[in-house]
Write a protein that holds these residues in place. Structure first.
Motif, PDB file in Angstrom:
ATOM      1  N   LEU A  46       1.309  -1.120   0.296  1.00  0.00           N
ATOM      2  CA  LEU A  46      -0.237  -0.081  -0.144  1.00  0.00           C
ATOM      3  C   LEU A  46       1.052   0.894  -0.110  1.00  0.00           C
ATOM      4  N   HIS A  47       0.280   1.649  -1.324  1.00  0.00           N
ATOM      5  CA  HIS A  47       1.332   3.338  -0.890  1.00  0.00           C
ATOM      6  C   HIS A  47       0.614   4.083   0.235  1.00  0.00           C
ATOM      7  N   SER A  48       2.020   5.424   0.489  1.00  0.00           N
ATOM      8  CA  SER A  48       1.689   6.195   1.323  1.00  0.00           C
ATOM      9  C   SER A  48       0.310   7.103   1.024  1.00  0.00           C
ATOM     10  N   ARG A  49      -0.646   7.907   2.216  1.00  0.00           N
ATOM     11  CA  ARG A  49      -1.335   9.045   1.981  1.00  0.00           C
ATOM     12  C   ARG A  49      -1.464  10.043   0.880  1.00  0.00           C
ATOM     13  N   ARG A  50      -0.154  10.305   1.763  1.00  0.00           N
ATOM     14  CA  ARG A  50       0.607  11.565   0.918  1.00  0.00           C
ATOM     15  C   ARG A  50       0.420  10.832  -0.811  1.00  0.00           C
ATOM     16  N   HIS A  51       1.346   9.767  -0.955  1.00  0.00           N
ATOM     17  CA  HIS A  51       0.997   8.914  -1.731  1.00  0.00           C
ATOM     18  C   HIS A  51      -0.099   9.172  -3.498  1.00  0.00           C
ATOM     19  N   MET A  52      -1.150   8.794  -2.075  1.00  0.00           N
ATOM     20  CA  MET A  52      -2.908   8.276  -2.364  1.00  0.00           C
ATOM     21  C   MET A  52      -3.302   9.940  -2.404  1.00  0.00           C
ATOM     22  N   ALA A  53      -2.872  10.770  -2.460  1.00  0.00           N
ATOM     23  CA  ALA A  53      -3.741  12.107  -2.427  1.00  0.00           C
ATOM     24  C   ALA A  53      -3.055  12.616  -3.495  1.00  0.00           C
ATOM     25  N   CYS A  54      -2.412  12.636  -3.539  1.00  0.00           N
ATOM     26  CA  CYS A  54      -1.641  13.128  -4.824  1.00  0.00           C
ATOM     27  C   CYS A  54      -1.993  12.536  -6.288  1.00  0.00           C
ATOM     28  N   ILE A  67      -8.112  17.999 -17.183  1.00  0.00           N
ATOM     29  CA  ILE A  67      -6.807  17.055 -18.470  1.00  0.00           C
ATOM     30  C   ILE A  67      -8.032  15.550 -18.420  1.00  0.00           C
ATOM     31  N   ARG A  68      -7.311  14.812 -19.750  1.00  0.00           N
ATOM     32  CA  ARG A  68      -7.784  13.348 -20.242  1.00  0.00           C
ATOM     33  C   ARG A  68      -6.668  12.281 -19.673  1.00  0.00           C
ATOM     34  N   TYR A  69      -7.216  11.540 -19.764  1.00  0.00           N
ATOM     35  CA  TYR A  69      -5.878   9.901 -20.496  1.00  0.00           C
ATOM     36  C   TYR A  69      -6.793   8.641 -20.629  1.00  0.00           C
ATOM     37  N   VAL A  70      -5.424   8.016 -20.644  1.00  0.00           N
ATOM     38  CA  VAL A  70      -6.002   6.344 -21.481  1.00  0.00           C
ATOM     39  C   VAL A  70      -6.548   5.661 -20.027  1.00  0.00           C
ATOM     40  N   ASP A  71      -5.649   5.752 -19.145  1.00  0.00           N
ATOM     41  CA  ASP A  71      -5.806   4.519 -18.325  1.00  0.00           C
ATOM     42  C   ASP A  71      -4.831   4.619 -17.447  1.00  0.00           C
ATOM     43  N   THR A  72      -4.965   4.249 -15.863  1.00  0.00           N
ATOM     44  CA  THR A  72      -3.888   4.229 -15.393  1.00  0.00           C
ATOM     45  C   THR A  72      -2.905   3.612 -14.946  1.00  0.00           C
ATOM     46  N   ILE A  73      -1.964   3.806 -14.607  1.00  0.00           N
ATOM     47  CA  ILE A  73      -0.361   2.099 -14.699  1.00  0.00           C
ATOM     48  C   ILE A  73      -0.609   2.072 -12.542  1.00  0.00           C
ATOM     49  N   ARG A  74      -1.411   1.248 -12.614  1.00  0.00           N
ATOM     50  CA  ARG A  74      -1.666   1.004 -11.460  1.00  0.00           C
ATOM     51  C   ARG A  74      -1.853   2.246 -10.535  1.00  0.00           C
ATOM     52  N   GLN A  75      -1.459   2.784  -9.466  1.00  0.00           N
ATOM     53  CA  GLN A  75      -1.815   4.120  -8.920  1.00  0.00           C
ATOM     54  C   GLN A  75      -0.989   4.805  -8.681  1.00  0.00           C
ATOM     55  N   GLU A  76       0.329   4.212  -9.735  1.00  0.00           N
ATOM     56  CA  GLU A  76       1.405   5.373 -10.081  1.00  0.00           C
ATOM     57  C   GLU A  76       1.238   6.168 -10.629  1.00  0.00           C
ATOM     58  N   ALA A  77       0.807   5.953 -12.032  1.00  0.00           N
ATOM     59  CA  ALA A  77       0.158   7.188 -13.409  1.00  0.00           C
ATOM     60  C   ALA A  77      -1.076   7.392 -13.917  1.00  0.00           C
ATOM     61  N   LEU A  78      -0.812   7.745 -14.829  1.00  0.00           N
ATOM     62  CA  LEU A  78      -1.876   7.930 -15.896  1.00  0.00           C
ATOM     63  C   LEU A  78      -1.688   7.904 -16.929  1.00  0.00           C
ATOM     64  N   ASP A  79      -1.797   6.776 -17.518  1.00  0.00           N
ATOM     65  CA  ASP A  79      -0.909   7.124 -18.584  1.00  0.00           C
ATOM     66  C   ASP A  79      -2.145   7.631 -19.987  1.00  0.00           C
ATOM     67  N   GLN A  80      -1.220   8.239 -20.452  1.00  0.00           N
ATOM     68  CA  GLN A  80      -0.971   9.010 -21.857  1.00  0.00           C
ATOM     69  C   GLN A  80      -1.964  10.124 -21.139  1.00  0.00           C
ATOM     70  N   ALA A  81      -2.131  11.292 -20.984  1.00  0.00           N
ATOM     71  CA  ALA A  81      -2.319  12.236 -20.199  1.00  0.00           C
ATOM     72  C   ALA A  81      -2.021  13.278 -20.898  1.00  0.00           C
ATOM     73  N   VAL A  82      -3.012  14.360 -21.191  1.00  0.00           N
ATOM     74  CA  VAL A  82      -2.888  15.607 -22.049  1.00  0.00           C
ATOM     75  C   VAL A  82      -4.006  16.239 -20.821  1.00  0.00           C
ATOM     76  N   LEU A  83      -3.829  17.567 -21.477  1.00  0.00           N
ATOM     77  CA  LEU A  83      -4.537  18.817 -21.203  1.00  0.00           C
ATOM     78  C   LEU A  83      -5.741  18.570 -21.817  1.00  0.00           C
ATOM     79  N   SER A  84      -7.296  19.197 -21.277  1.00  0.00           N
ATOM     80  CA  SER A  84      -8.190  19.270 -21.659  1.00  0.00           C
ATOM     81  C   SER A  84      -8.255  20.877 -22.527  1.00  0.00           C
TER      82      SER A  84
END
Length: 156
Positions: A46-54, A67-84
């Motif tokens: 499990l990630h820290s509270r700070r990580h999960m808040a971000c 923003i828009r994104y295609v998918d999440t990479i676990r709880q570590e990143a947004l995949d293919q994110a771009v500004l709306s």
């Protein structure tokens, strides 16, 4: 003074918006660690509270149409994110004179001597965010982000 989690929210969203603006219009992976700092999951993964808040801040921006994104990479990143379009337009738009004066007083005081293109660039929301992040002043960053998130949209 705002609650610390709200100040962290404003900082996380500011950093993410600047990262996406700098890459626009390319889609990029938006990593939580690049925004909130390194995180070591606990013995249960499990990630820290700070990580999960971000991570939650990134998801909130997507839910609110920034923003828009295609998918999440676990709880570590947004995949293919771009500004709306809405976020790109807001970040590129001039900030209020009051906000510019609070971050870049020389632009207001002696800005007439600056070329119009430079003066215009120094008054955009994205420039104001960058300068405020650079100074590390959390109360000022909160004020900047509140204007970006909550100022009424201009009539078209």
């Amino acid at each position: 003074m705002a609650d610390i989690h709200i100040e962290e929210f404003y900082k996380d969203t500011a950093v993410a918006l600047v990262q996406l603006y700098n890459a626009f219009p390319r889609r990029v992976n938006l990593f939580v660690e690049d925004i909130a700092g390194p995180d070591e999951p606990d013995e249960f993964g499990l990630h820290s509270r700070r990580h999960m808040a971000c991570f939650g801040s990134l998801l909130w921006m997507a839910e609110e149409g920034l923003i828009r994104y295609v998918d999440t990479i676990r709880q570590e990143a947004l995949d293919q994110a771009v500004l709306s379009q809405r976020a790109f337009t807001r970040l590129s738009a001039p900030a209020s004179p009051t906000l510019v004066a609070s971050v870049e007083p020389h632009v207001i005081a002696g800005g007439e001597s600056l070329p119009p293109s430079v003066r215009a660039d120094l008054t955009t929301h994205v420039h104001i965010i960058r300068e405020t992040l650079r100074t590390g002043h959390s109360a000022k960053l909160s004020h900047v982000m509140q204007e970006i998130f909550f100022r009424d949209e201009p009539d078209h």
